[in-house]
Enzyme design. Structure first.
Site, mmCIF file in Angstrom:
data_model
loop_
_atom_site.group_PDB
_atom_site.id
_atom_site.type_symbol
_atom_site.label_atom_id
_atom_site.label_comp_id
_atom_site.label_asym_id
_atom_site.label_seq_id
_atom_site.Cartn_x
_atom_site.Cartn_y
_atom_site.Cartn_z
ATOM 1 N N CYS A 142 -74.476 -24.355 -25.683
ATOM 2 C CA CYS A 142 -73.466 -25.289 -26.186
ATOM 3 C C CYS A 142 -73.073 -24.928 -27.622
ATOM 4 O O CYS A 142 -72.477 -23.888 -27.827
ATOM 5 C CB CYS A 142 -73.952 -26.723 -26.044
ATOM 6 N N HIS A 153 -76.084 -27.132 -20.323
ATOM 7 C CA HIS A 153 -77.368 -27.387 -20.985
ATOM 8 C C HIS A 153 -78.552 -27.241 -20.026
ATOM 9 O O HIS A 153 -78.917 -28.220 -19.357
ATOM 10 C CB HIS A 153 -77.384 -28.817 -21.526
ATOM 11 N N GLU A 178 -81.641 -27.148 -20.827
ATOM 12 C CA GLU A 178 -82.766 -27.977 -21.299
ATOM 13 C C GLU A 178 -82.617 -29.430 -20.861
ATOM 14 O O GLU A 178 -83.568 -30.195 -20.906
ATOM 15 C CB GLU A 178 -82.912 -27.850 -22.824
#
Lengths: 83, 228
Positions: free
Chosen positions: B88, B205, B207
């Site tokens: 990002c 993303h 994560e």
């Protein structure tokens, strides 16, 4: 040394989509304005001291190359005037 | 000496740094947050440039952090083969710093978009995708206002020829369509590789799709296992 102002204008390359400009145009049209197109640009005014206008322009050019513009999507112009 | 720790770089305005550490630790991978002014630790096992809004997105998203001294160190370890992943805002920083090609700019919608998307794995022989198969569809969340991948047309052709497109936005069946392109990215590109296949950036993303409790799926685990 002479005092100059270098004006660096950074704009999107022709053909690169500018969604913010499109929305701005739509907002103007909503206000009743008649317009064919709208382009936006960033303008930086850099005050600097240099030996010559050419030297001032060269330094501003490097600023544009290294930070103010992203060469992948931007074109830029540099104009120098005595301050 | 054996390298053991993944360095997750925190800039002023990073906000996915703790998420990245927690996701990595969930996978049993040692990771720590590194304040950018402190520089990288000696011999990191990997580097994550996390998401967020470094320097308030001043000038352009990622422009300021890309020119910070720690990024010169990131370029050095990347060139030496250490895995480096930008997510990002980290992807924006990576492209602004020249770590990866192209640029990420304002979404076609001109809005910040927070959505779940599908991405097709374009090549499964990189550290970030070896958990997947070529053409596999993974589900990941996005959250960005400036994620539209742009690159010059001739340069885009080069990237395709060099097989450096890592992920493309697609529908649930793996079809790369305009309707499945959340932000107007050229070629539906969601992630690209740097000079080496151990260097990658992407807007989605991983994560946020690693801890099972978050109910965003766990496809992100496959990417983060690059650091295992």
């Amino acid at each position: 040394m002479t005092a100059y102002t270098a004006v660096v204008t950074v704009r999107l390359k022709h053909g690169v989509l500018d969604p913010e400009a499109e929305r701005t145009q739509e907002a103007l049209e909503r206000l009743g304005f008649d317009l064919a197109d709208l382009r936006s640009a960033d303008r930086f005014e850099v005050d600097l001291d240099a030996e010559s206008a050419e030297a001032a322009a060269d330094r501003a050019d490097e600023m544009a190359e290294r930070l103010l513009a992203n060469p992948t999507i931007h074109d830029y112009t540099v104009e120098v005037e005595e301050r | 000496m054996a390298a053991v720790t993944v360095a997750v770089i925190r800039f002023g305005g990073s906000n996915c740094d703790r998420d990245a550490v927690r996701a990595l630790e969930h996978l049993g991978i040692d990771a720590e947050i590194v304040w950018h002014e402190d520089g990288l630790p000696a011999d990191p096992s990997g580097v994550v440039i996390p998401g967020g809004f470094s320097y308030g997105d001043y000038l352009r998203a990622g422009a300021m952090a890309a020119r910070s001294p720690v990024m010169a160190e990131v370029h050095e370890v990347a060139a030496a083969g250490t895995p480096v992943l930008g997510v990002c805002n980290g992807a924006q920083i990576g492209s602004e710093s020249g770590l990866t090609p192209g640029a990420f700019t304002t979404n076609r919608s001109a809005r910040f978009q927070c959505e779940h998307v599908h991405c097709r794995v374009e090549r499964a022989d990189t550290p970030f995708t070896r958990a997947f198969d070529d053409g596999e569809v993974v589900a990941l969340p996005i959250a960005h206002g400036e994620g539209r991948f742009e690159v010059e047309d001739d340069r885009y052709g080069d990237l395709v020829d060099e097989d450096r497109i890592l992920f493309r936005y697609c529908d649930a069946d793996g079809e790369v369509t305009d309707a499945a392109n959340p932000n107007g990215s050229k070629g539906n590109v969601a992630g690209v590789l740097g000079e080496r296949e151990s260097v990658a950036v992407l807007m989605p993303h991983p994560e946020r799709a690693t801890l099972p409790d978050l109910h965003a799926g766990t496809d992100g685990q496959g990417l983060l296992r690059a650091f295992a």
